[in-house]
Design an enzyme around this catalytic site. Structure first.
Site, mmCIF file in Angstrom:
data_model
loop_
_atom_site.group_PDB
_atom_site.id
_atom_site.type_symbol
_atom_site.label_atom_id
_atom_site.label_comp_id
_atom_site.label_asym_id
_atom_site.label_seq_id
_atom_site.Cartn_x
_atom_site.Cartn_y
_atom_site.Cartn_z
ATOM 1 N N ARG A 179 44.434 39.860 43.752
ATOM 2 C CA ARG A 179 44.979 40.927 42.905
ATOM 3 C C ARG A 179 44.597 42.312 43.412
ATOM 4 N NH1 ARG A 179 43.685 36.887 39.265
ATOM 5 N NH2 ARG A 179 41.668 37.901 38.970
ATOM 6 N N GLU A 195 27.322 31.967 41.232
ATOM 7 C CA GLU A 195 26.371 31.404 40.262
ATOM 8 C C GLU A 195 25.967 29.995 40.707
ATOM 9 O OE1 GLU A 195 25.911 30.852 35.452
ATOM 10 O OE2 GLU A 195 27.854 31.425 36.287
HETATM 11 P P1 AMP Z 1 32.657 39.379 40.830
HETATM 12 O O1 AMP Z 1 32.405 39.004 42.255
HETATM 13 O O2 AMP Z 1 31.856 38.586 39.851
HETATM 14 O O3 AMP Z 1 32.554 40.873 40.599
HETATM 15 O O4 AMP Z 1 34.139 38.927 40.504
HETATM 16 C C1 AMP Z 1 35.188 39.708 40.890
HETATM 17 C C2 AMP Z 1 36.425 38.890 41.179
HETATM 18 O O5 AMP Z 1 36.676 37.888 40.202
HETATM 19 C C3 AMP Z 1 37.613 39.813 41.201
HETATM 20 O O6 AMP Z 1 38.353 39.552 42.372
HETATM 21 C C4 AMP Z 1 38.392 39.470 39.940
HETATM 22 O O7 AMP Z 1 39.737 39.351 40.237
HETATM 23 C C5 AMP Z 1 37.829 38.172 39.426
HETATM 24 N N1 AMP Z 1 37.401 38.223 38.013
HETATM 25 C C6 AMP Z 1 36.135 38.116 37.561
HETATM 26 N N2 AMP Z 1 36.079 38.145 36.222
HETATM 27 C C7 AMP Z 1 37.345 38.309 35.789
HETATM 28 C C8 AMP Z 1 37.962 38.419 34.490
HETATM 29 N N3 AMP Z 1 37.253 38.368 33.359
HETATM 30 N N4 AMP Z 1 39.293 38.584 34.447
HETATM 31 C C9 AMP Z 1 40.020 38.639 35.582
HETATM 32 N N5 AMP Z 1 39.511 38.519 36.815
HETATM 33 C C10 AMP Z 1 38.198 38.352 36.939
#
Ligand code: AMP
Length: 173
Positions: free
Chosen positions: A61, A98
């Site tokens: 996205r 995680e």
């Molecule tokens: P992080 O590495 O935990 O910051 O996760 C980021 C990635 O996970 C991004 O590419 C987001 O598209 C996806 N992501 C994580 N949490 C969500 C959420 N609640 N809604 C949509 N996409 C999420």
């Protein structure tokens, strides 16, 4: 406070893709020309006075508004992808989840050491993906100007993992 017009184009989907996760669905934002234009403008606004050579979008996205930002900033657009998707010589970066680990990849020739780069993704959650993107781009010697997100999940404190760099998110939850 969140911009009400833009916030109204994000839908909460509870328990997707797993129980306990509230998925932020950006589909309505993609569907509306007016919302797309306003979001693109809001995303580039903090960086408008800087020379940006490359916008890097994180799969998948991050590609959507990353491309719109690159067009608006007259910059190159580069993809960071999941493993095995990019042809040619690639660089890769592993990062911890995680449970277990994941890897992201980028084409070696995509970014020059002289480039100024902006990292974009749709959602900042724990910050692991964006931090891995930073490490990957950092290997090229390019200057990383900052991070840009549509949505920041403030309660997950992902910003702490990316500290020391300019970071802008348009909507906060
Ligand atoms: P992080 O590495 O935990 O910051 O996760 C980021 C990635 O996970 C991004 O590419 C987001 O598209 C996806 N992501 C994580 N949490 C969500 C959420 N609640 N809604 C949509 N996409 C999420």
């Amino acid at each position: 406070m969140n911009n009400p017009f833009l916030a109204q184009h994000i839908i909460d989907i509870p328990d997707f893709p797993k129980p306990g996760i509230i998925f932020k669905d950006i589909s309505p934002l993609l569907a509306s020309q007016e919302a797309r234009d306003q979001m693109t403008q809001a995303l580039i606004e903090p960086f408008q006075d800087q020379k940006i050579d490359v916008v890097v979008g994180i799969e998948s996205r991050g590609f959507l508004f990353g491309m719109l930002m690159a067009k608006a900033l007259n910059a190159k657009f580069v993809m960071i992808r999941k493993p095995g998707k990019l042809p040619g010589k690639i660089m890769s970066q592993e990062y911890q989840l995680e449970y277990g680990s994941d890897t992201i990849e980028m084409q070696e020739a995509a970014i020059k050491s002289t480039d100024s780069v902006l990292i974009h993704d749709d959602v900042l959650a724990t910050g692991g993906t964006a931090a891995a993107a930073y490490s990957l781009i950092n290997q090229t010697g390019a200057s990383i100007l900052g991070y840009s997100f549509i949505i920041e999940l403030d309660f997950l404190k992902g910003r702490a993992l990316l500290s020391g760099h300019d970071l802008h998110a348009i909507l906060h939850y």
